[in-house]
Scaffold this motif. Structure first.
Motif, PDB file in Angstrom:
ATOM      1  N   LYS A 175     -56.131  44.567  22.675  1.00 44.25           N
ATOM      2  CA  LYS A 175     -55.438  43.607  21.821  1.00 44.25           C
ATOM      3  C   LYS A 175     -55.157  44.259  20.476  1.00 44.25           C
ATOM      4  N   ASP A 192     -51.652  40.203  18.761  1.00 42.81           N
ATOM      5  CA  ASP A 192     -52.199  39.063  18.013  1.00 42.81           C
ATOM      6  C   ASP A 192     -51.627  39.026  16.606  1.00 42.81           C
ATOM      7  N   ASP A 241     -54.407  30.464  19.397  1.00 48.46           N
ATOM      8  CA  ASP A 241     -55.752  30.853  18.971  1.00 48.46           C
ATOM      9  C   ASP A 241     -56.173  30.007  17.758  1.00 48.46           C
ATOM     10  N   GLU A 242     -55.672  30.323  16.559  1.00 47.02           N
ATOM     11  CA  GLU A 242     -55.984  29.512  15.372  1.00 47.02           C
ATOM     12  C   GLU A 242     -55.693  28.024  15.602  1.00 47.02           C
ATOM     13  N   LYS A 296     -62.799  30.530  21.144  1.00 47.45           N
ATOM     14  CA  LYS A 296     -63.893  31.221  20.473  1.00 47.45           C
ATOM     15  C   LYS A 296     -65.076  30.259  20.439  1.00 47.45           C
ATOM     16  N   ASN A 349     -51.960  36.437  14.520  1.00 45.25           N
ATOM     17  CA  ASN A 349     -52.754  35.580  13.624  1.00 45.25           C
ATOM     18  C   ASN A 349     -51.896  34.607  12.805  1.00 45.25           C
ATOM     19  N   GLU A 367     -50.257  36.387  20.942  1.00 43.26           N
ATOM     20  CA  GLU A 367     -51.242  35.398  20.488  1.00 43.26           C
ATOM     21  C   GLU A 367     -50.857  34.834  19.128  1.00 43.26           C
ATOM     22  N   LYS A 420     -53.527  44.019  16.608  1.00 48.67           N
ATOM     23  CA  LYS A 420     -53.199  43.097  15.522  1.00 48.67           C
ATOM     24  C   LYS A 420     -51.810  43.396  14.950  1.00 48.67           C
TER      25      LYS A 420
HETATM   26 MG   LIG Z   1     -56.363  35.754  17.544  1.00 49.34          MG
END
Ligand SMILES: [Mg+2]
Ligand SMILES: O=C(O)CCC(=O)c1ccccc1C(=O)O
Length: 347
Positions: free
Chosen positions: A162, A193, A250-251, A274, A195, A225, A164
């Motif tokens: 993964k 990802d 995710d978030e 998570k 974010n 993601e 970023k």
């Molecule tokens: Mg994430």
């Protein structure tokens, strides 16, 4: 105590009758110790730079001497309580606590719910290896360093990575991505990802690029993601209709309440979960069993204690053979303790 029978309930009367093993009469002694772990390379995401993982180790001992370990590892910038709020919660608790105390932890302390409930249900458990045979995704740092980092992880056996994004300028990241996709072996899978760091237009460009490159390289782009910020679920629902490349939230699903809300609003794509900050493990288990969601379990950079509890859930609830996102140890400066006692004794 019979840990498997512990099922937190909303109603107090039901709690007590279903939880004989650690009810008001059968209490446990509670102690806690804060910890700090420094990242070898600070974790850079769209949210900023993270230098030190701070958390709290929980220890419960019942009257028969059985020990239960728990961990509170909040990430407030991700949607959980702060470390200070978790510490305040621990400090105001009496030294003798009951299951009632634990099932009454409010939903605005999700990392505390996870830590205490997993300490309680794990009492007397000596197993610290469950989930070792789950396939694991290795985390790649933002930027060009990923081009070397994946090779090291590949040698260690990782096949899913993964990376970023949403950190540097998009043109620069797209160029590195192109390079990365062309270097990865055919059996590799890559997750991106963001974010929550992309605009709608930038997310379209990433998804278009992913779809296109899938026709050119053998490695699989598994998903993008959290392309958009938490408050832009509608945009992500929209984007998920137009591209072959999958999107994972995710978030947007940091806590169980958010997970339920996104599901209710119609999200049927991938959910990154998570456990360490999501809330009550038994309520998460109930939700996953009811709704058969496509879940990817993911680390919050917890120690062996939180990791074990999270991987137990992952082993039980992962579907579709999704690799779990727990390949993060290489971000820490010091090797991790491998059992709870040695971790505790060094705090
Ligand atoms: Mg994430
Ligand atoms: O999910 C993984 O593969 C690794 C864990 C990870 O990326 C992560 C860890 C802590 C906080 C946020 C994130 C994230 O997914 O954004």
């Amino acid at each position: 105590m019979d840990a498997d029978k512990f099922v937190p309930q909303h109603s107090r009367s039901v709690q007590v009758s279903q939880c004989k093993s650690l009810s008001t009469q059968h209490s446990a002694l509670f102690t806690f110790r804060p910890y700090q772990r420094k990242f070898a390379r600070p974790l850079t995401t769209h949210h900023g730079v993270w230098d030190i993982r701070e958390g709290i180790i929980l220890r419960l001992v019942d009257e028969t001497g059985k020990v239960g370990w728990g961990e509170i590892a909040p990430i407030s910038w991700f949607g959980s309580e702060t470390l200070e709020q978790a510490l305040d919660f621990c400090r105001q608790l009496p030294t003798e606590i009951t299951s009632e105390t634990i099932v009454s932890i409010p939903d605005d302390l999700p990392a505390c719910q996870f830590g205490f409930e997993s300490a309680l249900t794990g009492m007397g458990s000596r197993q610290w290896e469950v989930g070792e045979n789950l396939s694991c995704s290795g985390l790649l740092a933002a930027g060009e360093v990923a081009l070397q980092q994946w090779q090291q992880l590949w040698e260690e056996g990782y096949r899913t990575f993964k990376w970023k994004i949403g950190v540097d300028a998009i043109a620069k990241e797209l160029a590195i991505f192109d390079n990365l996709c062309r270097s990865l072996p055919a059996s590799a899978k890559l997750r991106l990802d963001a974010n929550g760091g992309l605009s709608y237009e930038a997310a379209k460009l990433w998804l278009e690029t992913c779809d296109k490159i899938q026709g050119e390289v053998a490695a699989e782009i598994e998903f993008l993601e959290q392309p958009l910020p938490v408050n832009e679920l509608a945009g992500m629902l929209e984007l998920s209709k137009f591209y072959r490349t999958a999107i994972a939230l995710d978030e947007s699903v940091a806590t169980l309440q958010q997970l339920i809300s996104c599901y209710q609003q119609g999200w049927r794509g991938i959910f990154v979960l998570k456990p360490g900050i999501l809330g009550s493990p038994s309520k998460l288990r109930q939700f996953c069993q009811q709704h058969e969601i496509d879940a990817v379990f993911s680390s919050v950079f917890e120690t062996v204690i939180g990791r074990q509890a999270a991987l137990n859930l992952a082993a039980e609830l992962s579907r579709k053979n999704r690799a779990v996102g727990f390949g993060v140890d290489h971000f820490f400066a010091q090797a991790a303790a491998t059992n709870p006692e040695s971790l505790w004794n060094n705090l």
